[in-house]
Scaffold this motif. Structure first.
Motif, short mmCIF file in Angstrom:
data_model
loop_
_atom_site.label_atom_id
_atom_site.label_comp_id
_atom_site.label_asym_id
_atom_site.label_seq_id
_atom_site.Cartn_x
_atom_site.Cartn_y
_atom_site.Cartn_z
N THR A 190 8.24 8.05 7.11
CA THR A 190 8.60 9.31 8.05
C THR A 190 9.47 8.68 9.30
N GLY A 213 0.79 -1.24 0.11
CA GLY A 213 -0.01 0.03 -0.11
C GLY A 213 0.75 1.27 -0.05
N ALA A 214 0.55 2.10 -0.80
CA ALA A 214 1.29 3.19 -0.99
C ALA A 214 1.27 4.27 0.15
N ARG A 215 -0.13 4.44 0.90
CA ARG A 215 -0.12 5.52 1.78
C ARG A 215 0.65 4.75 3.03
N MET A 216 0.59 3.49 3.40
CA MET A 216 1.43 2.60 4.39
C MET A 216 2.99 2.95 4.31
N ARG A 217 3.52 2.84 2.97
CA ARG A 217 5.04 3.00 2.80
C ARG A 217 5.08 4.15 2.87
N LYS A 218 4.10 5.26 2.54
CA LYS A 218 4.57 6.55 2.87
C LYS A 218 4.57 6.89 4.23
N ALA A 219 3.64 6.66 5.21
CA ALA A 219 3.63 6.63 6.42
C ALA A 219 5.00 5.93 7.25
#
Length: 385
Positions: free
Chosen positions: A320, A311-317
């Motif tokens: 950080t 998941g792109a959102r999880m990878r982005k989170a």
């Protein structure tokens, strides 16, 4: 030189599974500090249920600090073409500036008196000072003056900063050895290091002085192979993961972790149940550089390497974590005491208290660190690391 090329490759590409390791290690560290009040509290520390769960969680979370050291070895070894001077200029200031938080931790007791809070609140924030609270300015300044030499019990977690600076000073020299020799030499070093892991138990059960150690000499036969340098090399050595299937990895890891956990839990529980035990007895089986903790750490590291995040959102989170992780570590200890008191008012079952505390403290610390970066931009690195 293959090692150098691989290091440069890892510096350029983003390693998603390493973000997962960093997240897990951070929550583990916070969890370790969540159990401190369980057995230090003058009330809860006498209750068998709290002592039992302190042993359960304390044993489970021992891979916390070793995982951070392994990540350091994976990311920084070898240092490649960077000079020692450039390496120090890049790495050490990022630790020294955030160590100013130690000043805030040590000034806090005096500040509580200035604003009229009761002296007991210091023990509520920092459980290790319970019974020795002081709001005197002289005591706070004395602790501040000692920061270059030692940490205090108001910033108990900052012991790791001294270790980290020491590793940064050492890494360029260790790196030169790694670049010269291959994996067979690394395996030999790790084998000798593995023998050194048994020294704490040998000194406890056989003799205080082993392999040439004496009252006039603490540097025994295995001294130069002992300590956290083994974790540094282990992180570098295991950076490629393994080519086993997930099923085989799970099976082998389950056996290794169970063995390490059984020794850690049994040993700590026995010491905790013995009224004659000293603090050294209590910490013996929690020693980071011990065979039981190494077994647990390796299994967690290898298992998390198998994690796939699509998941792109999880990878982005998760991405950080390298940016905010250091700041979370530095500030979280301010929150442990208050959250412990808050959890106590919620009447949660004891087994749930540590996980809920750890998640709450992580979220609060993450939010604070995020806010600092929003307010200060890149300048926040000088404050938050």
């Amino acid at each position: 030189k293959p090692a150098k090329r691989m290091n440069n490759l890892n510096k350029k590409e983003h390693i998603v599974w390493l973000d997962v390791v960093r997240l897990v290690a951070m929550i583990m560290v916070i969890g370790v500090h969540c159990i401190d009040p369980f057995y230090i509290s003058p009330v809860l520390g006498k209750l068998p249920e709290y002592k039992s769960w302190a042993a359960i969680y304390g044993s489970l979370l021992r891979p916390s600090v070793p995982l951070f050291v392994m990540m350091t070895g994976l990311l920084l070894l070898p240092v490649g073409d960077m000079s020692i001077k450039d390496f120090y200029k890049k790495r050490i200031p990022r630790i020294l500036w955030p160590m100013l938080w130690s000043v805030l931790y040590n000034i806090f007791p005096w500040f509580t008196g200035v604003i009229g809070l009761p002296q007991e609140i210091i023990g509520d924030f920092f459980c290790y000072v319970q019974g020795n609270e002081s709001q005197a300015l002289a005591d706070s300044l004395r602790s501040v003056a000692m920061i270059p030499l030692q940490f205090s019990f108001t910033e108990n977690h900052m012991w790791y900063m001294y270790l980290l600076i020491g590793m940064y000073l050492y890494i360029p020299f260790f790196s030169a050895w790694i670049e010269k020799y291959g994996r067979s030499a690394e395996r030999l070093f790790l084998t000798i290091w593995a023998v050194s892991l048994f020294l704490p138990y040998g000194e406890a059960y056989i003799s205080k002085y082993l392999f040439g150690e004496a009252t006039w000499n603490e540097f025994g036969l295995f001294y130069y192979f002992a300590g956290f340098s083994g974790y540094l090399l282990l992180g570098h050595y295991l950076r490629r993961g393994n080519d086993w299937s997930l099923g085989k990895t799970l099976a082998v890891s389950a056996v290794m972790f169970a063995a390490g956990y059984a020794v850690t839990f049994t040993g700590f529980s026995a010491a905790a149940a013995n009224p004659a035990s000293t603090e050294l007895d209590m910490e013996l089986y929690f020693t980071f550089c011990s065979p039981n903790v190494v077994l647990m750490t390796i299994t967690v590291f290898l298992l998390l390497q198998k994690v796939k995040i699509n998941g792109a959102r999880m990878r982005k989170a998760l991405a950080t974590m390298p940016k905010y992780g250091f700041g979370i570590y530095i500030v979280h200890y301010f929150v442990v005491g208050p959250v412990f008191l808050l959890i106590g008012e919620m009447s949660l079952p004891i087994p749930l208290q540590v996980p809920v505390m750890a998640i709450m403290i992580f979220m609060i610390s993450y939010a604070f660190t995020w806010a600092m970066y929003r307010l200060l931009g890149r300048k926040a690195r000088y404050i938050m690391g």
